[in-house]
Design a protein around this motif. Sequence first.
Motif, mmCIF file in Angstrom:
data_model
loop_
_atom_site.group_PDB
_atom_site.id
_atom_site.type_symbol
_atom_site.label_atom_id
_atom_site.label_comp_id
_atom_site.label_asym_id
_atom_site.label_seq_id
_atom_site.Cartn_x
_atom_site.Cartn_y
_atom_site.Cartn_z
ATOM 1 N N GLY A 84 0.244 -5.755 -1.187
ATOM 2 C CA GLY A 84 -0.150 -4.650 -0.312
ATOM 3 C C GLY A 84 1.050 -4.040 0.388
ATOM 4 N N ASN A 85 0.754 -3.123 1.311
ATOM 5 C CA ASN A 85 1.798 -2.404 2.052
ATOM 6 C C ASN A 85 1.991 -2.917 3.473
ATOM 7 O OD1 ASN A 85 2.286 -0.634 -0.109
ATOM 8 N ND2 ASN A 85 0.517 0.598 0.480
ATOM 9 N N GLU A 86 1.269 -3.968 3.832
ATOM 10 C CA GLU A 86 1.387 -4.540 5.173
ATOM 11 C C GLU A 86 1.445 -6.058 5.058
ATOM 12 O OE1 GLU A 86 -2.944 -4.767 7.003
ATOM 13 O OE2 GLU A 86 -2.526 -2.757 6.236
ATOM 14 N N LEU A 90 -6.813 -13.478 6.837
ATOM 15 C CA LEU A 90 -7.132 -12.799 8.088
ATOM 16 C C LEU A 90 -6.854 -11.309 8.050
ATOM 17 C CD1 LEU A 90 -5.614 -15.434 10.534
ATOM 18 C CD2 LEU A 90 -8.035 -15.104 9.977
ATOM 19 N N SER A 91 -5.724 -10.894 7.443
ATOM 20 C CA SER A 91 -5.381 -9.467 7.390
ATOM 21 C C SER A 91 -4.447 -9.204 6.220
ATOM 22 C CB SER A 91 -4.736 -9.005 8.708
ATOM 23 O OG SER A 91 -3.509 -9.660 8.934
ATOM 24 N N LEU A 144 3.038 -13.375 4.941
ATOM 25 C CA LEU A 144 3.840 -12.910 3.802
ATOM 26 C C LEU A 144 4.116 -11.431 3.969
ATOM 27 C CD1 LEU A 144 2.091 -15.414 2.667
ATOM 28 C CD2 LEU A 144 2.653 -14.479 0.450
ATOM 29 N N PRO A 145 5.376 -11.004 3.914
ATOM 30 C CA PRO A 145 5.679 -9.579 3.997
ATOM 31 C C PRO A 145 5.233 -8.897 2.704
ATOM 32 C CG PRO A 145 7.651 -10.776 3.407
ATOM 33 C CD PRO A 145 6.584 -11.806 3.674
ATOM 34 N N PRO A 146 5.152 -7.557 2.686
ATOM 35 C CA PRO A 146 4.861 -6.875 1.423
ATOM 36 C C PRO A 146 5.835 -7.354 0.340
ATOM 37 C CG PRO A 146 4.727 -5.323 3.225
ATOM 38 C CD PRO A 146 5.270 -6.610 3.800
ATOM 39 N N GLY A 147 5.297 -7.756 -0.806
ATOM 40 C CA GLY A 147 6.109 -8.298 -1.890
ATOM 41 C C GLY A 147 6.393 -9.778 -1.764
ATOM 42 N N GLY A 148 6.003 -10.397 -0.648
ATOM 43 C CA GLY A 148 6.244 -11.823 -0.426
ATOM 44 C C GLY A 148 5.389 -12.690 -1.329
#
Length: 140
Positions: free
Chosen positions: A119-121, A84-85, A61-65
């Motif tokens: 998040g931002n990542e 995982l991250s 998922l991208p940031p905001g996904g």
Amino acid sequence: MSLKKPRRVMNEQDQPWLPFKDEQGNLQEQMKNLIGKPKTPFSPNGDGLETDGLSLHMGWLPPGGVHKYHYHEKDDANEWYYFLSGKGKVRIGDDVEEAVPGTAVYAPAGEKHGIINDGNEPLVLLFGYDHWPKTFIESE
């Protein structure tokens, strides 16, 4: 007569990402089928390792996904997630919890659940089912 032996090992990097976009065309998430029933929405070419029902998928998922808030009917599949991250929020029923690397989540059949990457990542996770769900019912 020789029967073709099913494939039992694969590398995640050999699988394509399947994008899921919102109504405006914005990428909300991508998924890869690793282990599971062939020819599913996550594996339109039937390219995962074939099983009798157990499944394993990778999500991104991208940031905001968003992985839409949804449920599977009560007598349908149980779902799980392992992060995982990245970081995000997971909603199970009315509860909202922080999801960071190492977080495991269990969503029993009939329980509404969803994920947002706040998040931002990118948020990367594994998820799967005890058997392939027959229902995916979006909810508010």
